[in-house]
Design a protein around this motif. Structure first.
Motif, PDB file in Angstrom:
ATOM      1  N   PRO A  81       0.832  -1.208   0.000  1.00 19.58           N
ATOM      2  CA  PRO A  81       0.000   0.000   0.000  1.00 19.58           C
ATOM      3  C   PRO A  81       0.865   1.256   0.000  1.00 19.58           C
ATOM      4  CG  PRO A  81      -0.514  -1.425   1.876  1.00 19.58           C
ATOM      5  CD  PRO A  81       0.780  -1.904   1.283  1.00 19.58           C
ATOM      6  N   ASN A  83       2.353   4.612   1.370  1.00 21.00           N
ATOM      7  CA  ASN A  83       2.663   5.185   2.689  1.00 21.00           C
ATOM      8  C   ASN A  83       2.290   4.266   3.839  1.00 21.00           C
ATOM      9  OD1 ASN A  83       3.511   7.608   1.552  1.00 21.00           O
ATOM     10  ND2 ASN A  83       1.423   8.390   1.486  1.00 21.00           N
ATOM     11  N   VAL A  84       2.555   2.993   3.700  1.00 24.23           N
ATOM     12  CA  VAL A  84       2.150   2.089   4.772  1.00 24.23           C
ATOM     13  C   VAL A  84       3.087   2.240   5.964  1.00 24.23           C
ATOM     14  CG1 VAL A  84       3.485   0.118   3.954  1.00 24.23           C
ATOM     15  CG2 VAL A  84       1.450  -0.261   5.337  1.00 24.23           C
ATOM     16  N   VAL A  85       2.509   2.270   7.153  1.00 25.67           N
ATOM     17  CA  VAL A  85       3.302   2.296   8.372  1.00 25.67           C
ATOM     18  C   VAL A  85       3.180   0.918   8.997  1.00 25.67           C
ATOM     19  CG1 VAL A  85       3.619   3.397  10.605  1.00 25.67           C
ATOM     20  CG2 VAL A  85       2.793   4.730   8.674  1.00 25.67           C
ATOM     21  N   LEU A  86       4.289   0.197   9.060  1.00 24.64           N
ATOM     22  CA  LEU A  86       4.245  -1.137   9.644  1.00 24.64           C
ATOM     23  C   LEU A  86       4.399  -1.013  11.155  1.00 24.64           C
ATOM     24  CD1 LEU A  86       6.246  -2.832   6.799  1.00 24.64           C
ATOM     25  CD2 LEU A  86       3.835  -3.143   7.311  1.00 24.64           C
TER      26      LEU A  86
END
Lengths: 299, 271
Positions: A81, A83-86
């Motif tokens: 996705p 700008n995914v923040v894990l």
């Protein structure tokens, strides 16, 4: 193989995606570009089966992306996705192990995936210590788990430095060679232009044009520019030589002469310029960029 | 249903709470409060030290009724909306799992963390007090622990429902706090007010049933009727008819309070 037929998504009066037809062949590297709000993210999520379509049919390898067979479809795909923040509190390898279990993939795939994106050295460090580029690589490694046949990458090169972007496309070419289909979006058009097999331009929820970069340029029939550097200031001579030809404009610039013509006249103009012999010191052909094509369609 | 995936999601939520010491902190809060109440709960009456299990549980019920719903709501309010806000929800949804499995996995993991810290916190107190308790008293205490866990799970279910409906984390936390005020502070007051205004003429018969509409009251009732000596300590809930106060019936109501909000959340999340 991805087949989109008449895909439509309406939110009330807003037509986010409006009757999109699209086919992406196995092993193809396909770019989707468009302004914010053009509908490309919605279309992306519809192709992933995350958003149900108001109308139309979307299939991956012949299977509908929503409905009973969705698990089989999901096992074929990898998704990164935008700008995914894990999860900050997990290490790189723990993050991959979590997603591997969700995908039903053995944990033995995690180390090679990290290796592939160049994160082996940081496998045991917490994601909170990762730089933006490292997080993006980790997200990409996650998408590679389960050896997907189709990769959906939303703005995959965000936060990567030029060297990392180059490495990223090397990995993509390797995947392509293995027959993996890749669909990616990007707003860095110059980057995508040289690297995708085909691309689609989206605006107002519709695919405005689809094809190779070359085909799109021809379809737009954007004029080309010749930048002609002369041995001496002999502008009138050039003008005379080009006199009878279908050029759009000939202009004297500071240190060169600019000649504008249609694509179909390109060879004629080149031959005429070649006839000037030693008078011409140098010659550049300025092709319309994808930006030109993009703004031509999208506006 | 893919049980492995549900277990993976639940496991992550649970171990996250173990690793960030959430479970430890909550268990310690329960232990400390319970010990203080057990030993100093009678200080107002001029006595210090452990009195009886009835008085201790009666005091603990008052504590739990405030604390457990708050902890459960704080634990669960960002379960879904938090993932949505960080952009990882789409990623989770792109996995070969259904939305219901995702919701259930998250709920079960958080529920395990909450139940574990409740049992550990109050269980430690039971061990400390065990020398002074007979079997019957221990059974009472066990019942109290079980009902505290059920209360937590009901409010956790409400919290997860909030986190599905809310557009962002800020709003979700607002809704969660509002639910706490409603169920813990306002509900009984409204009922009592309505009863006084109508002079008790109307609604006297349905009044006990209205109490079942609040999981906090169900918890209170569950604990009074096992403790005959201290019924006067409980206020409103003592108007509850004995016939309705069967533990299994109240337990069923509590289970409904766990299942219903989760069901609504699942229905909404599917859209």
């Amino acid at each position: 193989m991805i087949a989109v037929r008449g895909a439509t998504k309406h939110y009330g009066a807003v037509h986010a995606v409006d009757g999109v037809d699209l086919e992406v062949a196995p092993g193809e590297l396909f770019g989707l570009i468009g302004h914010n709000g053009a509908g490309k993210s919605t279309l992306f999520k519809m192709m992933l089966g995350l958003i149900p379509a108001t109308a139309g049919d979307i299939r991956i390898d012949g299977l509908p992306v929503t409905g009973n067979g969705f698990r089989a479809v999901r096992r074929k795909i990898g998704y990164l996705p935008e700008n995914v923040v894990l999860y900050d509190n997990l290490t790189g390898v723990e993050t991959l192990e979590f997603f591997a279990r969700l995908k039903g993939v053995t944990a033995a795939e995690c180390a090679p995936a990290l290796e592939r994106v160049g994160l082996s050295h940081a496998a045991r460090r917490r994601v909170r210590e990762y730089s933006k580029g490292m997080r993006q690589r980790l997200g990409f490694a996650q998408a590679l788990l389960g050896r997907p046949r189709i990769l959906f990458l939303d703005e995959p090169t965000t936060g990567l430095d030029p060297e990392a972007i180059r490495e990223f496309y090397v990995i993509l070419r390797g995947l392509k060679a293995d027959g993996v289909t890749v669909i990616l979006t990007s707003h860095i058009l110059a980057e995508i232009q040289e690297r995708v097999d085909r691309l689609a331009i989206m605006a107002s929820g519709r695919i405005q044009a689809v094809g190779t970069v070359q085909a799109l340029r021809e379809q737009m029939d954007l004029p080309l520019w010749f930048r002609v550097h002369l041995a001496h200031e002999d502008f009138e001579h050039v003008r005379n030589v080009l006199g009878g030809l279908p050029v759009i404009a000939v202009e004297a610039r500071e240190d060169h002469v600019a000649v504008k013509c249609r694509r179909e006249s390109k060879m004629l103009v080149m031959q005429a310029l070649a006839s000037l012999g030693d008078t011409v010191l140098d010659l550049h052909v300025h092709e319309p960029s994808l930006e030109d094509v993009f703004f031509g369609f999208a506006d | 249903m893919e049980l492995r995936q549900i277990a993976t999601l639940a496991g992550k939520e649970f171990w996250d709470r173990i690793r960030n010491r959430w479970v430890l902190a909550v268990a310690l809060v329960f232990t400390v409060f319970a010990l203080v109440i057990a030993y100093f709960g009678g200080a107002q009456q001029g006595t210090v030290g452990f009195r009886s299990i009835e008085f201790t549980i009666a005091s603990l019920v008052s504590l739990v009724i405030y604390l457990v719903p708050l902890i459960a709501l704080v634990l669960g309010f960002d379960a879904i909306v938090g993932e949505r806000e960080r952009g990882s929800l789409d990623l989770l949804l792109s996995m070969p799992i259904t939305r219901f499995e995702l919701l259930l996995g998250k709920y079960l993991g958080l529920a395990a963390a909450l139940a574990f810290s409740t049992v550990a916190g109050f269980g430690l107190v039971a061990i400390v007090l065990s020398a002074q308790l007979n079997l019957a008293a221990l059974m009472h205490y066990f019942g109290f622990m079980l009902s505290s866990v059920l209360l937590g799970l009901a409010f956790l279910s409400l919290a997860v429902m909030v986190s599905v409906f809310a557009a962002d984390r800020t709003r979700a936390s607002g809704f969660a706090i509002a639910l706490w005020f409603l169920f813990v502070l306002v509900f009984d007051l409204l009922l009592l007010g309505a009863l006084v205004v109508t002079g008790g003429k109307y609604g006297g018969e349905i009044f006990p049933y209205l109490l079942l509409l609040n999981p906090a009251d169900v918890f209170r009732i569950l604990n009074i009727f096992s403790l005959d000596d201290v019924r006067t300590l409980y206020g409103l809930a003592t108007v509850f008819p004995r016939a309705l106060a069967e533990p299994w019936l109240l337990g069923l109501v509590m289970t409904a309070w766990i299942a219903a909000p989760l069901g609504v959340a699942a229905w909404r999340f599917r859209k």
